[in-house]
Design a protein around this motif. Structure first.
Motif, PDB file in Angstrom:
ATOM      1  N   ALA A   1      -1.018  10.163   9.533  1.00  0.00           N
ATOM      2  CA  ALA A   1      -1.655   9.128   8.822  1.00  0.00           C
ATOM      3  C   ALA A   1      -0.916   8.433   7.576  1.00  0.00           C
ATOM      4  O   ALA A   1      -0.799   7.223   7.583  1.00  0.00           O
ATOM      5  N   GLY A   2      -0.419   9.293   7.058  1.00  0.00           N
ATOM      6  CA  GLY A   2       0.748   8.971   5.859  1.00  0.00           C
ATOM      7  C   GLY A   2       1.847   8.129   6.263  1.00  0.00           C
ATOM      8  O   GLY A   2       2.139   7.119   5.893  1.00  0.00           O
TER       9      GLY A   2
ATOM     10  N   HIS B   1       0.855  -1.252   0.002  1.00  0.00           N
ATOM     11  CA  HIS B   1       0.217  -0.144   0.127  1.00  0.00           C
ATOM     12  C   HIS B   1       0.804   1.212   0.138  1.00  0.00           C
ATOM     13  O   HIS B   1       0.540   2.470   0.632  1.00  0.00           O
ATOM     14  N   LEU B   2       1.904   1.201  -0.626  1.00  0.00           N
ATOM     15  CA  LEU B   2       2.938   2.338  -0.819  1.00  0.00           C
ATOM     16  C   LEU B   2       2.141   3.713  -1.276  1.00  0.00           C
ATOM     17  O   LEU B   2       2.152   4.553  -0.879  1.00  0.00           O
ATOM     18  N   ALA B   3       1.308   3.477  -2.650  1.00  0.00           N
ATOM     19  CA  ALA B   3       0.512   4.452  -3.058  1.00  0.00           C
ATOM     20  C   ALA B   3      -0.387   5.173  -2.187  1.00  0.00           C
ATOM     21  O   ALA B   3      -0.586   6.244  -2.258  1.00  0.00           O
TER      22      ALA B   3
ATOM     23  N   THR C   1      -1.859   9.575   1.055  1.00  0.00           N
ATOM     24  CA  THR C   1      -2.509  10.143   2.178  1.00  0.00           C
ATOM     25  C   THR C   1      -1.461  11.254   2.828  1.00  0.00           C
ATOM     26  O   THR C   1      -1.872  12.191   3.452  1.00  0.00           O
ATOM     27  N   LEU C   2      -0.326  10.984   2.746  1.00  0.00           N
ATOM     28  CA  LEU C   2       0.796  11.873   3.145  1.00  0.00           C
ATOM     29  C   LEU C   2       0.807  13.194   2.394  1.00  0.00           C
ATOM     30  O   LEU C   2       0.833  14.222   3.044  1.00  0.00           O
ATOM     31  N   LEU C   3       0.556  13.293   1.086  1.00  0.00           N
ATOM     32  CA  LEU C   3       0.497  14.510   0.444  1.00  0.00           C
ATOM     33  C   LEU C   3      -0.863  15.178   0.362  1.00  0.00           C
ATOM     34  O   LEU C   3      -0.908  16.254   0.665  1.00  0.00           O
TER      35      LEU C   3
END
Length: 130
Positions: A99-100, A84-86, A91-93
């Motif tokens: 959460a990211g 679930h890298l994408a 989520t980070l961006l």
């Protein structure tokens, strides 16, 4: 396995909080839009483009947040861990920094197949066949 699930659960909670905060910004912007629009009708002509763009930006951001939150919930309930890298990067961006990071860390924790093969539940299932 349990650590991965806990990390996804914490990320899921932070995502829900960020969705609620974004919804609050939408309501605040909408109330600002209504008040500025009512003042503009009574007193003078005002360019409301900024408020409309801000409102559209909030809705577009919320349109990204809700599916990512659902994807995190589905990732938390997965039996076999997938990559679930994408999801973590998006989520980070777009949603929440914390959460990211939790999703990226949970993505990095892999289940050791040897440990899963010899856990207590599998031993109990093997004893049922004897």
């Amino acid at each position: 396995m349990k650590d991965r699930k806990k990390l996804y659960k914490v990320a899921y909670i932070f995502q829900i909080i960020s969705c609620v905060i974004n919804l609050r910004y939408i309501l605040l912007t909408y109330s600002l839009f209504i008040s500025v629009y009512s003042i503009a009708l009574n007193v003078y002509s005002v360019n409301l483009g900024f408020v409309i763009v801000l409102l559209a930006f909030c809705f577009i951001q919320l349109a990204w947040m809700i599916p990512m939150t659902i994807a995190t919930k589905n990732a938390m309930n997965e039996v076999t861990p997938k990559n679930h890298l994408a999801l973590g990067i998006c989520t980070l961006l777009f949603q929440s920094l914390i959460a990211g990071i939790f999703i990226l860390v949970a993505n990095g924790t892999r289940v050791n197949p040897v440990e899963e093969e010899f856990n207590d539940e599998n031993r109990r299932n093997d004893l049922d066949y004897i």
